[in-house]
Design a protein around this motif. Structure first.
Motif, PDB file in Angstrom:
ATOM      1  N   ILE A   1      56.541  54.263  44.366  1.00  0.00           N
ATOM      2  CA  ILE A   1      56.137  52.664  45.016  1.00  0.00           C
ATOM      3  C   ILE A   1      57.007  53.045  46.569  1.00  0.00           C
ATOM      4  CG2 ILE A   1      57.345  50.798  44.720  1.00  0.00           C
ATOM      5  CD1 ILE A   1      57.514  50.999  41.350  1.00  0.00           C
ATOM      6  N   HIS A   2      57.329  53.795  46.976  1.00  0.00           N
ATOM      7  CA  HIS A   2      58.934  53.636  47.326  1.00  0.00           C
ATOM      8  C   HIS A   2      58.006  54.427  48.777  1.00  0.00           C
ATOM      9  CE1 HIS A   2      61.644  53.938  50.768  1.00  0.00           C
ATOM     10  NE2 HIS A   2      61.564  55.632  50.879  1.00  0.00           N
ATOM     11  N   GLU A   3      57.156  55.248  48.912  1.00  0.00           N
ATOM     12  CA  GLU A   3      56.188  56.303  49.408  1.00  0.00           C
ATOM     13  C   GLU A   3      54.748  55.167  49.945  1.00  0.00           C
ATOM     14  OE1 GLU A   3      55.580  59.544  47.711  1.00  0.00           O
ATOM     15  OE2 GLU A   3      57.815  60.694  48.124  1.00  0.00           O
ATOM     16  N   ASP A   4      54.107  54.864  48.622  1.00  0.00           N
ATOM     17  CA  ASP A   4      52.765  54.253  48.481  1.00  0.00           C
ATOM     18  C   ASP A   4      53.009  52.555  48.482  1.00  0.00           C
ATOM     19  OD1 ASP A   4      51.075  56.356  49.007  1.00  0.00           O
ATOM     20  OD2 ASP A   4      51.788  56.431  47.206  1.00  0.00           O
ATOM     21  N   GLY A   5      53.734  51.732  48.543  1.00  0.00           N
ATOM     22  CA  GLY A   5      53.969  50.833  48.159  1.00  0.00           C
ATOM     23  C   GLY A   5      53.543  50.065  46.819  1.00  0.00           C
ATOM     24  N   ALA A   6      52.688  48.626  47.406  1.00  0.00           N
ATOM     25  CA  ALA A   6      52.264  47.772  46.646  1.00  0.00           C
ATOM     26  C   ALA A   6      51.259  47.229  46.664  1.00  0.00           C
ATOM     27  CB  ALA A   6      53.682  47.066  46.459  1.00  0.00           C
ATOM     28  N   ASP A   7      50.412  46.223  45.867  1.00  0.00           N
ATOM     29  CA  ASP A   7      49.040  45.326  45.839  1.00  0.00           C
ATOM     30  C   ASP A   7      49.490  44.063  45.266  1.00  0.00           C
ATOM     31  OD1 ASP A   7      46.711  44.644  47.342  1.00  0.00           O
ATOM     32  OD2 ASP A   7      45.785  46.058  45.646  1.00  0.00           O
ATOM     33  N   ASP A   8      48.919  43.363  45.868  1.00  0.00           N
ATOM     34  CA  ASP A   8      48.472  41.929  45.221  1.00  0.00           C
ATOM     35  C   ASP A   8      47.531  42.500  44.243  1.00  0.00           C
ATOM     36  OD1 ASP A   8      50.259  40.541  47.556  1.00  0.00           O
ATOM     37  OD2 ASP A   8      48.804  39.825  48.047  1.00  0.00           O
ATOM     38  N   VAL A   9      47.735  41.505  42.488  1.00  0.00           N
ATOM     39  CA  VAL A   9      46.892  42.210  41.588  1.00  0.00           C
ATOM     40  C   VAL A   9      45.918  40.398  42.225  1.00  0.00           C
ATOM     41  CG1 VAL A   9      48.277  43.205  39.923  1.00  0.00           C
ATOM     42  CG2 VAL A   9      48.501  40.607  40.213  1.00  0.00           C
ATOM     43  N   ASP A  10      44.326  40.389  41.502  1.00  0.00           N
ATOM     44  CA  ASP A  10      43.234  39.031  40.889  1.00  0.00           C
ATOM     45  C   ASP A  10      43.268  39.622  39.879  1.00  0.00           C
ATOM     46  OD1 ASP A  10      43.754  38.870  44.291  1.00  0.00           O
ATOM     47  OD2 ASP A  10      42.162  40.401  44.210  1.00  0.00           O
ATOM     48  N   ILE A  11      43.351  38.647  38.649  1.00  0.00           N
ATOM     49  CA  ILE A  11      43.415  38.976  37.376  1.00  0.00           C
ATOM     50  C   ILE A  11      41.698  38.426  36.924  1.00  0.00           C
ATOM     51  CG2 ILE A  11      44.221  37.682  35.636  1.00  0.00           C
ATOM     52  CD1 ILE A  11      46.600  37.563  36.974  1.00  0.00           C
ATOM     53  N   PHE A  12      41.529  38.959  36.860  1.00  0.00           N
ATOM     54  CA  PHE A  12      39.822  38.520  36.219  1.00  0.00           C
ATOM     55  C   PHE A  12      39.412  38.584  34.208  1.00  0.00           C
ATOM     56  CE2 PHE A  12      37.978  41.239  39.736  1.00  0.00           C
ATOM     57  CZ  PHE A  12      38.568  40.848  40.672  1.00  0.00           C
ATOM     58  N   PHE A  13      40.587  39.244  34.141  1.00  0.00           N
ATOM     59  CA  PHE A  13      40.803  38.809  32.421  1.00  0.00           C
ATOM     60  C   PHE A  13      41.827  39.059  31.469  1.00  0.00           C
ATOM     61  CE2 PHE A  13      40.076  42.824  32.359  1.00  0.00           C
ATOM     62  CZ  PHE A  13      40.787  43.835  31.536  1.00  0.00           C
ATOM     63  N   ASP A  14      41.775  38.011  30.871  1.00  0.00           N
ATOM     64  CA  ASP A  14      43.287  37.131  29.934  1.00  0.00           C
ATOM     65  C   ASP A  14      43.201  38.050  28.765  1.00  0.00           C
ATOM     66  OD1 ASP A  14      46.181  37.632  29.322  1.00  0.00           O
ATOM     67  OD2 ASP A  14      46.797  35.816  30.687  1.00  0.00           O
ATOM     68  N   THR A  15      43.077  39.040  27.664  1.00  0.00           N
ATOM     69  CA  THR A  15      42.075  38.176  25.981  1.00  0.00           C
ATOM     70  C   THR A  15      43.335  38.496  25.275  1.00  0.00           C
ATOM     71  OG1 THR A  15      40.195  39.210  27.436  1.00  0.00           O
ATOM     72  CG2 THR A  15      40.479  39.506  25.587  1.00  0.00           C
ATOM     73  N   PRO A  16      43.191  38.483  24.565  1.00  0.00           N
ATOM     74  CA  PRO A  16      44.365  38.584  23.352  1.00  0.00           C
ATOM     75  C   PRO A  16      43.992  39.884  22.523  1.00  0.00           C
ATOM     76  CG  PRO A  16      43.812  35.944  23.072  1.00  0.00           C
ATOM     77  CD  PRO A  16      42.479  37.009  24.197  1.00  0.00           C
ATOM     78  N   LEU A  17      45.267  40.982  22.337  1.00  0.00           N
ATOM     79  CA  LEU A  17      44.956  41.854  21.421  1.00  0.00           C
ATOM     80  C   LEU A  17      44.491  41.475  19.402  1.00  0.00           C
ATOM     81  CD1 LEU A  17      48.326  43.957  22.545  1.00  0.00           C
ATOM     82  CD2 LEU A  17      45.472  44.507  23.095  1.00  0.00           C
ATOM     83  N   PRO A  18      43.525  42.306  19.081  1.00  0.00           N
ATOM     84  CA  PRO A  18      43.399  41.836  17.614  1.00  0.00           C
ATOM     85  C   PRO A  18      44.138  41.726  16.714  1.00  0.00           C
ATOM     86  CG  PRO A  18      42.224  43.821  18.610  1.00  0.00           C
ATOM     87  CD  PRO A  18      42.806  43.203  19.345  1.00  0.00           C
TER      88      PRO A  18
END
Length: 145
Positions: free
Chosen positions: A59-76
């Motif tokens: 994380i220190h070397e490469d940093g972070a990126d924003d998340v764009d959420i395309f799905f959110d699904t319950p586990l079976p």
């Protein structure tokens, strides 16, 4: 909460390929991006979990990126949810396991996977599909270790 949890709470994820756990441990991801398969959309995405790596250094070397959420699904089995999507560039994909309260358990991020748009389940295997209809199969029990 550790660095990975703090990033998630801020709507971000680590930039470097890897499986990042909430306790700030991680495993390398060996992913041959679907770009190699673009003419044959719908092909499997070769994917393997590798050895551990230093999450803080990544994380220190490469940093972070924003998340764009395309799905959110319950586990079976009712033990939480899977969510996933893309990032700031069109080739980035990620998916994450959340608990029943929406707290992060782990997140897998891949620079060349393309955004993941859906998930379905086959027993304990999650099958993620990206925007080129390529599929990545993940044994959820293996990811938790």
């Amino acid at each position: 909460m550790g660095t990975v949890g703090d990033l998630w709470a801020a709507g971000q994820k680590p930039w470097r390929d890897g499986l990042y756990r909430i306790d700030d441990t991680g495993a390398n991801l060996l992913v041959d991006g679907p770009g190699a398969y673009h003419p044959d959309a719908g092909q499997p995405i070769p994917f393997q979990l590798g050895g551990s790596f230093d999450v803080a250094a990544a994380i220190h070397e490469d940093g972070a990126d924003d998340v764009d959420i395309f799905f959110d699904t319950p586990l079976p089995n009712g033990d939480g949810r899977m969510t996933g999507g893309g990032g700031s560039m069109g080739n980035i994909g990620w998916f994450a396991r959340l608990d029943n309260n929406g707290a992060l358990r782990w997140i897998a991020t891949m620079f060349y996977s393309n955004p993941f748009t859906s998930v379905h389940y086959e027993a304990t295997t999650a099958v993620f599909t990206n925007d080129w209809r390529n599929q990545l199969r993940l044994d959820l029990a293996a990811a938790a270790r």
